[in-house]
Structures are given as structure tokens and as C-alpha cells.
Design a protein around this motif. Structure first.
Motif, PDB file in Angstrom:
ATOM      1  N   GLY A   1       1.079 -10.310 -11.116  1.00 27.04           N
ATOM      2  CA  GLY A   1       0.951 -10.318  -9.660  1.00 27.04           C
ATOM      3  C   GLY A   1       0.341  -9.031  -9.133  1.00 27.04           C
ATOM      4  N   ALA A   2       0.768  -7.881  -9.690  1.00 29.36           N
ATOM      5  CA  ALA A   2       0.228  -6.596  -9.245  1.00 29.36           C
ATOM      6  C   ALA A   2      -1.246  -6.473  -9.605  1.00 29.36           C
ATOM      7  N   VAL A   3      -1.608  -6.906 -10.806  1.00 28.72           N
ATOM      8  CA  VAL A   3      -3.006  -6.833 -11.222  1.00 28.72           C
ATOM      9  C   VAL A   3      -3.876  -7.726 -10.329  1.00 28.72           C
ATOM     10  N   THR A   4      -3.375  -8.917 -10.010  1.00 28.03           N
ATOM     11  CA  THR A   4      -4.124  -9.816  -9.139  1.00 28.03           C
ATOM     12  C   THR A   4      -4.347  -9.188  -7.764  1.00 28.03           C
ATOM     13  N   ALA A   5      -3.295  -8.578  -7.213  1.00 34.36           N
ATOM     14  CA  ALA A   5      -3.415  -7.936  -5.898  1.00 34.36           C
ATOM     15  C   ALA A   5      -4.403  -6.772  -5.947  1.00 34.36           C
ATOM     16  N   LEU A   6      -4.320  -5.954  -7.003  1.00 33.96           N
ATOM     17  CA  LEU A   6      -5.248  -4.831  -7.135  1.00 33.96           C
ATOM     18  C   LEU A   6      -6.685  -5.308  -7.310  1.00 33.96           C
ATOM     19  N   ALA A   7      -6.864  -6.411  -8.041  1.00 33.31           N
ATOM     20  CA  ALA A   7      -8.210  -6.949  -8.228  1.00 33.31           C
ATOM     21  C   ALA A   7      -8.795  -7.409  -6.896  1.00 33.31           C
ATOM     22  N   VAL A   8      -7.997  -8.074  -6.068  1.00 32.84           N
ATOM     23  CA  VAL A   8      -8.475  -8.531  -4.765  1.00 32.84           C
ATOM     24  C   VAL A   8      -8.820  -7.339  -3.873  1.00 32.84           C
ATOM     25  N   ILE A   9      -7.991  -6.292  -3.914  1.00 37.81           N
ATOM     26  CA  ILE A   9      -8.270  -5.083  -3.119  1.00 37.81           C
ATOM     27  C   ILE A   9      -9.578  -4.434  -3.588  1.00 37.81           C
ATOM     28  N   ALA A  10      -9.768  -4.377  -4.906  1.00 35.98           N
ATOM     29  CA  ALA A  10     -10.993  -3.786  -5.447  1.00 35.98           C
ATOM     30  C   ALA A  10     -12.217  -4.608  -5.061  1.00 35.98           C
ATOM     31  N   VAL A  11     -12.070  -5.927  -5.031  1.00 33.09           N
ATOM     32  CA  VAL A  11     -13.172  -6.790  -4.608  1.00 33.09           C
ATOM     33  C   VAL A  11     -13.575  -6.463  -3.170  1.00 33.09           C
ATOM     34  N   ALA A  12     -12.590  -6.207  -2.333  1.00 29.33           N
ATOM     35  CA  ALA A  12     -12.854  -5.937  -0.916  1.00 29.33           C
ATOM     36  C   ALA A  12     -13.327  -4.515  -0.648  1.00 29.33           C
ATOM     37  N   ALA A  13     -13.182  -3.602  -1.620  1.00 31.49           N
ATOM     38  CA  ALA A  13     -13.474  -2.188  -1.374  1.00 31.49           C
ATOM     39  C   ALA A  13     -14.942  -1.947  -1.021  1.00 31.49           C
ATOM     40  N   GLY A  14     -15.865  -2.587  -1.754  1.00 26.30           N
ATOM     41  CA  GLY A  14     -17.283  -2.371  -1.505  1.00 26.30           C
ATOM     42  C   GLY A  14     -17.708  -2.743  -0.090  1.00 26.30           C
ATOM     43  N   PRO A  15     -17.443  -3.965   0.368  1.00 28.62           N
ATOM     44  CA  PRO A  15     -17.819  -4.327   1.740  1.00 28.62           C
ATOM     45  C   PRO A  15     -17.162  -3.444   2.796  1.00 28.62           C
ATOM     46  N   MET A  16     -15.924  -3.023   2.567  1.00 25.75           N
ATOM     47  CA  MET A  16     -15.268  -2.146   3.546  1.00 25.75           C
ATOM     48  C   MET A  16     -15.973  -0.792   3.632  1.00 25.75           C
ATOM     49  N   LEU A  17     -16.398  -0.253   2.478  1.00 23.36           N
ATOM     50  CA  LEU A  17     -17.111   1.017   2.459  1.00 23.36           C
ATOM     51  C   LEU A  17     -18.434   0.907   3.212  1.00 23.36           C
ATOM     52  N   VAL A  18     -19.161  -0.177   2.989  1.00 20.86           N
ATOM     53  CA  VAL A  18     -20.456  -0.353   3.655  1.00 20.86           C
ATOM     54  C   VAL A  18     -20.276  -0.456   5.166  1.00 20.86           C
ATOM     55  N   ARG A  19     -19.274  -1.180   5.599  1.00 21.78           N
ATOM     56  CA  ARG A  19     -19.039  -1.303   7.041  1.00 21.78           C
ATOM     57  C   ARG A  19     -18.700   0.051   7.664  1.00 21.78           C
ATOM     58  N   HIS A  20     -17.942   0.854   6.950  1.00 21.24           N
ATOM     59  CA  HIS A  20     -17.589   2.182   7.457  1.00 21.24           C
ATOM     60  C   HIS A  20     -18.839   3.055   7.588  1.00 21.24           C
ATOM     61  N   LEU A  21     -19.686   3.069   6.558  1.00 19.82           N
ATOM     62  CA  LEU A  21     -20.873   3.924   6.592  1.00 19.82           C
ATOM     63  C   LEU A  21     -21.900   3.419   7.603  1.00 19.82           C
ATOM     64  N   ASP A  22     -22.018   2.099   7.757  1.00 21.99           N
ATOM     65  CA  ASP A  22     -22.924   1.562   8.768  1.00 21.99           C
ATOM     66  C   ASP A  22     -22.467   1.941  10.172  1.00 21.99           C
ATOM     67  N   ALA A  23     -21.156   1.885  10.391  1.00 24.25           N
ATOM     68  CA  ALA A  23     -20.631   2.273  11.702  1.00 24.25           C
ATOM     69  C   ALA A  23     -20.895   3.752  11.968  1.00 24.25           C
ATOM     70  N   ARG A  24     -20.746   4.593  10.936  1.00 22.40           N
ATOM     71  CA  ARG A  24     -21.012   6.025  11.095  1.00 22.40           C
ATOM     72  C   ARG A  24     -22.481   6.277  11.391  1.00 22.40           C
ATOM     73  N   ALA A  25     -23.376   5.551  10.694  1.00 22.61           N
ATOM     74  CA  ALA A  25     -24.808   5.733  10.910  1.00 22.61           C
ATOM     75  C   ALA A  25     -25.209   5.296  12.319  1.00 22.61           C
TER      76      ALA A  25
END
Length: 519
Positions: A309-333
Motif C-alpha cells: 500500500g505504501a509503495v503504491t501511494a508513493l508511486a502515485v505521488i511520484a507520477v504526479a510530481a512532474g506535472p506539479m513541478l511544471v505547473r509551478h515553474l510555468d506560474a513563476r515564469a
């Protein structure tokens, strides 16, 4: 193309499906589909707009069917999460983010496929995820990365076809991709590279090998032969068209409206010996499997879900990390964006910049554009174009394959390549060089194009994207597309034209971009 002694679909066919594992895979797919929807939309748009990738609409249902047919092996036993897969998910997600930041669509699509594969491995583990290797890998044939082969395929098609036509006794002059025979001229355009036939054959070869050949090396052999056969078939198609033009005239339908239809006829004929070869390989495969030692039945792993269960949750969080980073940097730009400016300076000894628009240009997005003509003391006239992009996503990207320093409706490329040029103040830089001929009129021009990103110039799209990524991360997102052009005589003496382009580039490029970029 594995080597089991029984059909994979019979293994565990009566086993109950593991519903938590099935739900976890469904969650991963849902998160991917939502957060990476722009990449998926771009991929589907590419399929619908490109004849070379229209087959990709079949790849998804085929892969889904192949995966579902293996459901007993995927979900029939307890999943054992993979630490390797879990560690790979954020790496793949970060790769997607880097590609998204500099708008590399193909990079995003490749990274998306990697995120999917790594997340499935993390959640299911090696044993349960192994049957998904081919269905997921099969989707790679729908990623437009194969378009990078177009220039190579065009060049080999022109060279091989010209050689075969000459062997058949027809005099032929080859200049780049242009073939001239006594009765007319042919050009090996991008659509004539044979990429569509190549991808169709690769799909057929991979699928046939997976479904019918249990010995790995036999499946790889069939795939390789199918790939090579499609390339040779395209050469024969081009040769046939040239020979028809030579004997029946350039107005023959096979030379004009129906020359693409001929390709599919040749492709279909090629499939007959190809499948005959595949049937022979199946008989070889049967003999190999008959001599193989039966495998011992595998012991199902112990159902231990303490960390699943923990690995599954961490995998889903890692999947979401890239798009969240891009949205943050686009907002900053967007919040820190400043208006970009570009102006053409006067150059000592040269007249200009004067109003001019030769050889035209094609630009994507909303750049700030400056263009003009300079006249050297010796009378050479050089046209300069600078298109400056702010780096905000809505304004488009400087490094874009659709950006061109000439108007394709008025000019066609005769030769193209790259050239290293020494420029005082900038050092050795590489420019993309093209020789252009006017369509329907006399006239030839030498055209140079290059990019500026984070204060450095290069003609390499890959290096420009890396420079742009460095600038984006450092808060310097602006980049430029630059084109220089000069008339040349019909002969191949290009040295004076190159000297004039280099002289103007050395004087203008160090100052043409507004301050703020990294020098």
C-alpha cells in the motif's frame, strides 16, 4: 516472443483476479490520464494529422487486448512491489517535466510511456508486470520519435534508387534528393521516405513474432526481416515510378496522382513472401520447442502486503510530481515575465537595415520579429530575420521544427546540412545550411539558420533545448530563432556567399538580442 512450453494465456487461467492490484493499476492509469492529458492530446493530434502515424490508432486497442488476455498472470497472484520500479518513477516523471518545460513533445511522449512502465513495475513487481512488457512496449511504435529517421530514409532512398535506375540503363543525375532524367525531374520528398511503410512493417513484424514465435531470437529475426523488407520495397516503388516516367512520360498517372497508391500495392505484395517466411519460422520454432525441457511450475509468491500500500501511494505521488513541478515553474515564469524586445543594429561599412522579406519565413507562436536587408561594401545583399520568444508557454517556442527561415511556397530545399563557422566574439558555432531554389522561377539562395538560448548560439535543436532548459530553471526563459539569407549563382561556388553571411553574423549576433540573456 518468450519461450514457455505452454501458452502464457493458459497459465493461471482459472485463478481469481487480485482486486486490490487491479484497483491500484486503475488508479495509476487514471492519474496518468488526468495529469498528463495535454501530452496525450498532443499525441492523438499528431496521429490524426500525420499519414505516417495513422496506424497508431490501432496500437492502443491492440495493446489493451493483449494486456487483458494476460490478466490471469498479471492479477492472478499476489503483487510484490518493486523498489527499482519505485525509484525509476520519479526519474521518468522528472524527464517528462524537463521535456515539458522546453516543449519537446516527443520527449514528453517517450517519458509518459516510461512513467507508465515504471509505475506498473513498482505496483505489480517484476513477476506480475512481466506479461505487460510487450503490450506497453508495442505502444512505442506510435510515438513520433521515428520521424527522426526521415532524413536518413530520404537520403538512402535517393542513393539506392538512383543506383538501381542507372543499372537499368537510364541516365540519371542526382543532386541531393533531386533525381533528373532526360524526360523530367523527381524529388524524394519527406512523404516518399517510406516511413509509413516502415512503421507498418515494424508493427506487423513485432505483433506476428509475439503471437506466433515463442523462441526469442526467431521473433527478433522476423521483426528485422520485416523492417528491412519495407525499406527495400520503398526503393523499388521509387525505381518503378522513375522508370514509368522515363518510358511512358511524366504525365503518366503513376508518376502523378497515383504514385502513393503504388506504394501500398508494393507493400501488400511484399507481405506475401514475408508471411511465407514467418510460416517457415513457425515450423522451426515448433521443432525447437519440442526439444526444449519442460519448465517446472512456478510457485506463487507469499501474499505479503505489508509495504504494498505504501509503495503504491508513493508511486502515485511520484507520477504526479512532474506535472506539479511544471505547473509551478510555468506560474513563476508568467508572474515574472517581462516584454522581450529585438532590434537590428547598424553595421559599420554596411548599408541597412533596409526593408526586405526574402526568402520569407514561417514562424509558430507569437514572437517579436525584426527583419531587414544589409548591403555590404562589395554589393552583397544579406537578409536577416530574428524572432524572439519570451519563454511563456502561450507565446510558443523558438526551437520548433515548424520555424523556418524561408517560405516553402516560394522556395524548395535543394541541399541541406550543417557547417561550423568561426565568428569573432562568438567563437566556433554551427549553423544549419540550406541551398534554396525558387519554385517556378529562376533564383537560388544560401540560407543559414540557428538558435539563441540562454546567451549561446547553436544550430542543434537538442543543444538549444538544453540551453533553453538551463535558462528556464535559472529564470531566463527567452530564446530566439535567427535566419540569414543571400542570393547565390546557380553554380556550386558558395564561398563568397558564406563569407558575406559570416561577416554580417559576426557583426550582428553579439548585439542583436536584448540585454538580459546570459552571455
Amino acid at each position: 516472443m518468450s519461450a514457455p512450453t505452454e501458452s502464457p494465456r493458459e497459465v493461471g487461467a482459472g485463478a481469481r483476479l487480485d482486486l486490490p492490484a487491479l484497483a491500484a493499476v486503475g488508479l495509476v492509469l487514471a492519474v496518468l490520464g488526468w495529469l498528463y492529458r495535454d501530452t496525450v492530446d498532443g499525441l492523438v493530434d499528431g496521429w490524426s494529422q500525420s499519414q505516417s502515424y495513422s496506424h497508431a490508432f490501432l496500437l492502443v486497442p491492440i495493446s489493451l487486448y493483449l494486456a487483458w488476455s494476460e490478466r490471469a498472470r498479471i492479477f492472478g497472484g499476489a503483487p510484490r512491489p518493486s523498489l527499482v520500479g519505485l525509484l525509476a518513477v520519479p526519474v521518468a516523471s522528472a524527464a517528462w517535466a524537463m521535456a515539458a518545460l522546453v516543449d519537446i513533445q516527443v520527449g514528453q511522449e517517450l517519458a509518459l510511456l516510461a512513467v507508465l512502465a515504471c509505475a506498473l513495475l513498482a505496483v505489480l513487481g517484476w513477476r506480475n508486470a512481466r506479461p505487460l512488457a510487450f503490450p506497453v512496449g508495442f505502444l512505442l511504435l506510435g510515438i513520433p520519435v521515428w520521424s527522426l529517421l526521415n532524413p536518413v530514409l530520404q537520403d538512402y532512398t535517393a542513393q539506392a534508387s538512383a543506383s538501381l535506375v542507372r543499372r537499368l540503363g537510364v541516365p540519371l543525375y542526382l543532386e541531393g534528393l533531386h533525381m533528373t532524367i532526360p524526360r523530367g525531374q523527381f524529388v524524394v520528398a519527406e512523404i516518399c521516405s517510406g516511413l509509413r511503410y516502415l512503421l507498418a512493417s515494424m508493427c506487423i513484424g513485432a505483433l506476428y513474432g509475439y503471437l506466433n514465435l515463442r523462441t526469442l531470437w526467431l521473433g527478433v529475426t522476423f521483426f528485422a526481416v520485416a523492417t528491412a523488407a519495407s525499406i527495400v520495397a520503398n526503393w523499388l516503388r521509387v525505381v518503378t515510378i522513375v522508370m514509368v516516367g522515363h518510358h511512358a512520360g511524366m504525365d503518366h498517372p503513376l508518376v502523378g496522382a497515383y504514385h502513393q497508391h503504388l506504394g501500398w500495392v508494393v507493400f501488400a505484395v511484399t507481405l506475401v513472401p514475408l508471411f511465407a517466411f514467418g510460416a517457415w519460422l513457425q515450423r522451426v520454432d515448433d521443432r525447437i520447442q519440442a526439444r526444449a525441457r519442460p519448465r517446472e511450475p512456478s510457485v506463487p509468491p507469499v501474499d505479503d502486503r505489508r509495504w504494498w500500500g505504501a509503495v503504491t501511494a508513493l508511486a502515485v505521488i511520484a507520477v504526479a510530481a512532474g506535472p506539479m513541478l511544471v505547473r509551478h515553474l510555468d506560474a513563476r515564469a508568467s508572474a515574472s515575465a517581462v516584454a522581450v524586445t529585438v532590434s537590428l543594429p547598424s553595421v559599420e561599412g554596411w548599408t541597412g537595415p533596409l526593408a526586405a522579406d526574402e526568402p520569407g519565413h514561417e514562424l509558430e507562436g507569437r514572437p517579436v520579429v525584426a527583419s531587414g536587408r544589409y548591403r555590404s561594401p562589395g554589393g552583397a545583399e544579406v537578409d536577416l530575420l530574428v524572432a524572439r520568444y519570451s519563454g511563456v508557454a502561450t507565446d510558443g517556442e523558438a526551437v520548433n521544427e515548424l520555424n523556418r527561415g524561408f517560405d516553402r511556397a516560394r522556395w524548395e530545399v535543394v541541399r541541406q546540412g550543417s557547417r561550423e563557422v568561426g565568428l569573432p566574439g562568438l567563437g566556433e558555432i554551427v549553423v544549419a545550411e540550406r541551398v534554396l531554389d525558387a519554385r517556378g522561377a529562376a533564383g537560388r539562395r544560401l540560407n543559414w539558420t540557428l538558435y539563441e538560448a540562454d546567451g549561446a548560439y547553436t544550430a542543434s535543436g537538442v543543444r538549444a533545448k538544453l540551453l533553453q532548459l538551463r535558462g528556464r530553471l535559472a529564470g531566463r526563459p527567452a530564446a530566439s530563432f535567427v535566419a540569414l539569407s543571400i542570393p547565390t549563382p546557380p553554380a556550386d561556388e558558395l564561398a563568397p556567399a558564406r563569407d558575406a553571411l559570416a561577416e554580417l553574423a559576426a557583426a550582428v549576433l553579439p548585439t542583436v538580442v536584448a540585454p538580459g540573456g546570459r552571455r
